[in-house]
Design a protein around this motif. Structure first.
Motif, PDB file in Angstrom:
ATOM      1  N   PRO A 191       0.694  -1.109   0.325  1.00  0.00           N
ATOM      2  CA  PRO A 191      -0.422   0.405   0.234  1.00  0.00           C
ATOM      3  C   PRO A 191       1.218   1.000  -0.301  1.00  0.00           C
ATOM      4  CG  PRO A 191       0.446  -0.587   2.231  1.00  0.00           C
ATOM      5  CD  PRO A 191       0.818  -1.490   1.590  1.00  0.00           C
TER       6      PRO A 191
ATOM      7  N   PHE B 133       1.954   4.828   1.406  1.00  0.00           N
ATOM      8  CA  PHE B 133       2.847   4.738   3.619  1.00  0.00           C
ATOM      9  C   PHE B 133       1.986   5.767   3.905  1.00  0.00           C
ATOM     10  CE2 PHE B 133       4.438   8.998   2.988  1.00  0.00           C
ATOM     11  CZ  PHE B 133       4.941   9.529   1.788  1.00  0.00           C
TER      12      PHE B 133
ATOM     13  N   SER C   3      10.326   6.993   7.369  1.00  0.00           N
ATOM     14  CA  SER C   3      10.720   7.871   6.994  1.00  0.00           C
ATOM     15  C   SER C   3      10.083   8.914   8.418  1.00  0.00           C
ATOM     16  CB  SER C   3      10.686   8.678   5.871  1.00  0.00           C
ATOM     17  OG  SER C   3       9.149   8.625   5.658  1.00  0.00           O
TER      18      SER C   3
HETATM   19  P1  ADP Z   1      10.236  -1.528  -4.136  1.00  0.00           P
HETATM   20  O1  ADP Z   1       9.963  -2.315  -4.197  1.00  0.00           O
HETATM   21  O2  ADP Z   1      11.343  -0.602  -4.837  1.00  0.00           O
HETATM   22  O3  ADP Z   1      10.898  -1.317  -2.624  1.00  0.00           O
HETATM   23  P2  ADP Z   1       7.904   0.227  -3.369  1.00  0.00           P
HETATM   24  O4  ADP Z   1       6.999   1.281  -4.632  1.00  0.00           O
HETATM   25  O5  ADP Z   1       7.244  -1.272  -4.649  1.00  0.00           O
HETATM   26  O6  ADP Z   1       8.693  -0.005  -4.128  1.00  0.00           O
HETATM   27  O7  ADP Z   1       7.442  -0.527  -2.395  1.00  0.00           O
HETATM   28  C1  ADP Z   1       7.433   1.063  -1.848  1.00  0.00           C
HETATM   29  C2  ADP Z   1       6.983   1.377  -0.526  1.00  0.00           C
HETATM   30  O8  ADP Z   1       7.545   2.471   0.278  1.00  0.00           O
HETATM   31  C3  ADP Z   1       5.517   1.955  -0.745  1.00  0.00           C
HETATM   32  O9  ADP Z   1       4.797   1.373   0.139  1.00  0.00           O
HETATM   33  C4  ADP Z   1       6.097   2.900  -0.849  1.00  0.00           C
HETATM   34  O10 ADP Z   1       4.520   3.782  -0.466  1.00  0.00           O
HETATM   35  C5  ADP Z   1       6.702   3.519   0.289  1.00  0.00           C
HETATM   36  N1  ADP Z   1       7.363   4.835   1.111  1.00  0.00           N
HETATM   37  C6  ADP Z   1       7.687   5.458  -0.340  1.00  0.00           C
HETATM   38  N2  ADP Z   1       8.234   7.050  -0.092  1.00  0.00           N
HETATM   39  C7  ADP Z   1       7.797   6.862   1.758  1.00  0.00           C
HETATM   40  C8  ADP Z   1       8.829   7.761   3.154  1.00  0.00           C
HETATM   41  N3  ADP Z   1       8.801   8.857   2.238  1.00  0.00           N
HETATM   42  N4  ADP Z   1       8.002   6.924   4.178  1.00  0.00           N
HETATM   43  C9  ADP Z   1       7.754   6.048   3.838  1.00  0.00           C
HETATM   44  N5  ADP Z   1       7.397   4.878   3.046  1.00  0.00           N
HETATM   45  C10 ADP Z   1       7.347   5.556   1.609  1.00  0.00           C
END
Ligand code: ADP
Ligand code: MG
Length: 722
Positions: free
Chosen positions: A300, A302, A350
């Motif tokens: 989902p 974040f 974060s």
């Molecule tokens: P990857 O597989 O490249 O690691 P995904 O898109 O599958 O990336 O998942 C990344 C997750 O990190 C998602 O839930 C996204 O919403 C979350 N995310 C992105 N930016 C932040 C942030 N600043 N703080 C916390 N979570 C974040």
């Protein structure tokens, strides 16, 4: 025999396809089952709404009169959607979600049914908590605990086949105020971090500082196995993993699943699941196949930590229920199949607020960069100082199978920063970036780093704790675990580091240093103490396992038995007391609960290994031996000598299996341990290795027995038949 296997395959072949529902438009279903601020605004008068909004956004206590108004509005909203029951929903120390349902209905003197839901019922529930494991808190307090509404997480309606219930997110505590759950410490850890961050930001000259929170986006991996197979496997049913099972001729070596299209039946499941998430206001964002056949991932978008944690629990519950509806068993176990990739949960984390934004984002101005470096430095110090704590909060019997195997982050906690950011910190440590002209802010060009590190192609996937451009990704978390424990540990280590930074920074600034010079001096000292935790190489390699421990002084804690005792460590106890996240008694109770669970789950597995070996494998092996010996004897009567190799091998393996089973039986009977630590070690070493030994005999037998006599669905069937 293999009747149950054949029947399973037959059932799957002839199964009725689940009807594909036309997907509903997002704006029609989004958050329809959530009593969020928008719905409250519609339902409440202006002053009540203002009061409740204040509570929702800050957690400030709600005036009981207003609570009555909110409760009435919540009840009417729920009744209008056909709901007749309500329940406080809470998160005990185990990874489960707990509920206790109550009807809105009461009868009056005339015998009419009326509905009732007062502010006090909304705010406080009284479940009998005596059946939840509460560690030593059970001794020191009355066993009963009570739940209290957490207004910062919105109420929602949960639909099941047995009806619909209004769910009220709650904390769970003892009558004397001790936290019995995972939500209270999470909320406390956020406020500890907020307090410490405020000090740092104020010293950095920020005048407006909104409350700080942490954000969490958790990527969830899982397996889907057809229920016909899963139900024919006592091990999947009772322990969530296969205790036996030989590797299939074809495994995951072709990567064809990872890159392939999602099987149609799974797509139908995902759509159904995600529509339910949208109704609950959970922002499901991505889904795809994972490395292993039959393995998938959902992530989902974040959200703030408290909401994300509640939503993550809800997702796990819904995933299992929805899979069942579609004829699957959803496996959240970290290692359901030996030799096949396991499942993790990547917790993206974060720290930020409304005024300064995401403080782990390098930002565009030199000043933003300084804030970023301080917060990033705080993480480095935290992981170094509290690595064993981070390992302890992800410790479980099931996650032990994954950590340290060459597919998942190692059981050594290190930080990956990426080449460029690592160089910046190295330069700071070496004094290569040490001063600035007074009044002239130095541009470290960090926004460039941001762009570069965000490229997923560049990521180091072998690190348990990696910077990914604007957040850290804690990758060693287990797929079945609550994200609360890891979030509590990360927020609290952050609070501790930011406190340390604030003290140091104050001294530098009081000595008349300008901001840039002061920040760099503090970070230099920080890196001199903690740079050993920064590692950009291959975390799976043997050299790292050696160097991490011998040269860098990091801890390698391969099992939960090694990791959990750190919850009793003086430094951890002090950390939590100082920050107000856990009292020593609360912390001790966590150790006891997790240790108990670890021991229990290994004992359950060991008992099942014994039972399955004796009642399923041994009968099949003997039957085959009986058939073969009759054949061989008759053939000998006819003067034809048969090759005895298979018969001897099966006889030998079967006997060896029984001998090991007897040893395992004796081992599980042992109960005179001098401490809970000793008991955990016995489980981690003696019991586990006997279980592995039984397994290796059984898996060899699987390769030698006639297929039609093998009683358990095989890996190839469970992984490849959908
Ligand atoms: P990857 O597989 O490249 O690691 P995904 O898109 O599958 O990336 O998942 C990344 C997750 O990190 C998602 O839930 C996204 O919403 C979350 N995310 C992105 N930016 C932040 C942030 N600043 N703080 C916390 N979570 C974040
Ligand atoms: Mg990721």
């Amino acid at each position: 025999g293999n009747e149950s296997r054949l029947q399973a395959i037959l059932n799957i072949t002839n199964r009725q396809k689940t009807v594909v529902q036309k997907p509903e438009p997002l704006d029609k279903i989004w958050a329809t089952d959530v009593f969020n601020l928008a719905k409250m605004e519609e339902a409440l008068n202006k002053s009540a709404f203002k009061a409740v909004k204040q509570t929702v956004q800050t957690g400030a206590p709600l005036d009981p009169a207003v609570a009555d108004v909110v409760a009435a509005a919540m009840k009417n909203w729920a009744l209008s959607k056909g709901v007749k029951f309500f329940s406080h929903i809470f998160y005990p120390m185990t990874n489960i979600t707990a509920e206790k349902h109550d009807g809105f209905i009461v009868t009056n003197a005339e015998g009419n049914a009326i509905t009732e839901f007062s502010g006090s019922l909304l705010i406080k529930g009284e479940p009998d908590g005596s059946s939840f494991p509460n560690g030593s808190l059970r001794m020191t307090n009355a066993a009963r605990g009570y739940t209290a509404w957490d207004p910062t997480s919105p109420a929602f309606i949960m639909h099941t086949e047995n009806g619909s219930t209004l769910m009220i997110p709650s904390v769970f505590m003892s009558w004397t105020g001790e936290a019995l759950d995972k939500k209270i410490p999470l909320l406390r850890s956020i406020s500890a971090m907020d307090k410490a961050a405020n000090k740092v930001l104020a010293l950095m000259g920020e005048t407006e500082i909104a409350p700080l929170n942490s954000s969490c986006g958790a990527e969830q991996e899982y397996f889907l196995v057809d229920s016909n197979f899963a139900l024919a496997r006592p091990d999947l049913l009772l322990t969530g993993r296969t205790l036996f099972g030989a590797p299939p001729a074809k495994g995951q070596q072709f990567d064809d699943h990872y890159f392939g299209a999602i099987p149609e039946r799974v797509q139908v499941f995902m759509q159904d699941f995600e529509d339910q998430l949208y109704r609950l206001g959970i922002p499901a964002k991505t889904h795809h196949n994972e490395v292993a056949p039959g393995q998938f991932e959902i992530a989902p978008y974040f959200e703030s930590a408290n909401i994300a944690a509640d939503h993550q629990q809800l997702m796990m519950t819904l995933m299992k229920a929805t899979a069942k509806k579609h004829g699957f068993m959803c496996l959240l176990h970290e290692k359901p199949f030996a030799g096949v990739n396991g499942s993790g949960k990547h917790v993206n984390w974060s720290v930020g607020n409304a005024t300064q934004g995401n403080l782990l984002d390098p930002g565009k101005t030199p000043h933003d960069n300084l804030n970023f470096l301080l917060f990033c430095g705080a993480v480095i110090r935290g992981v170094h100082k509290y690595g064993p704590l981070l390992r302890a909060v992800i410790a479980s019997a099931s996650n032990d199978h994954r950590l340290g195997a060459n597919e998942a982050p190692p059981a050594i906690l290190s930080v990956y920063l990426g080449d460029q950011l690592e160089k910046v910190f190295q330069d700071i440590k070496d004094g290569n970036i040490a001063t600035s002209k007074k009044g002239d802010e130095m541009d470290l060009g960090l926004s460039q780093i941001l762009k570069f590190e965000r490229d997923p192609g560049d990521r180091n996937r072998t690190s348990p704790f990696a910077f990914t451009g604007n957040r850290f990704e804690f990758r060693a978390v287990g797929s079945s675990q609550s994200v609360s424990g890891p979030l509590v540990a990360m927020n609290t280590m952050m609070a501790d580091s930011l406190d340390w930074i604030a003290d140091k920074l104050k001294v530098e600034l009081d000595n008349g240093k300008d901001q840039t010079t002061a920040v760099l001096a503090v970070l230099k000292e920080l890196m001199e103490q903690h740079s050993n935790v920064v590692f950009g190489g291959d975390g799976y390699s043997e050299e790292w396992h050696k160097a991490a421990v011998e040269e860098r002084g990091l801890k390698n804690l391969p099992t939960s038995a090694d990791a959990l005792p750190y919850l009793r460590d003086e430094s951890i106890r002090e950390l939590f007391s100082r920050t107000g996240v856990f009292t020593p008694v609360e912390l001790e109770s966590r150790f006891e609960v997790y240790a108990e669970q670890y021991i229990l789950s290994i004992e359950v597995e060991a008992k099942l290994v014994i039972e399955m070996a004796k009642t399923l494998i041994y009968p099949s092996a003997s039957q085959y031996l009986a058939e073969l010996s009759v054949t061989h004897t008759s053939m000998a009567d006819m003067g034809i000598e048969m090759n005895n190799a298979v018969v001897s091998s099966i006889a030998k393996e079967t006997n060896a299996m029984l001998t090991t089973v007897a040893e395992l039986e004796a081992a599980v009977k042992k109960h005179d341990f001098e401490s809970i630590e000793a008991h955990m070690n016995f489980c981690a070493n003696d019991i586990r290795s006997l279980m592995d030994k039984v397994r290796s005999h059984v898996d060899t037998l699987e390769g030698e027995l006639a297929d039609d006599l093998w009683p358990l669905p095989k890996y190839r069937e469970m992984l490849f038949i959908k």
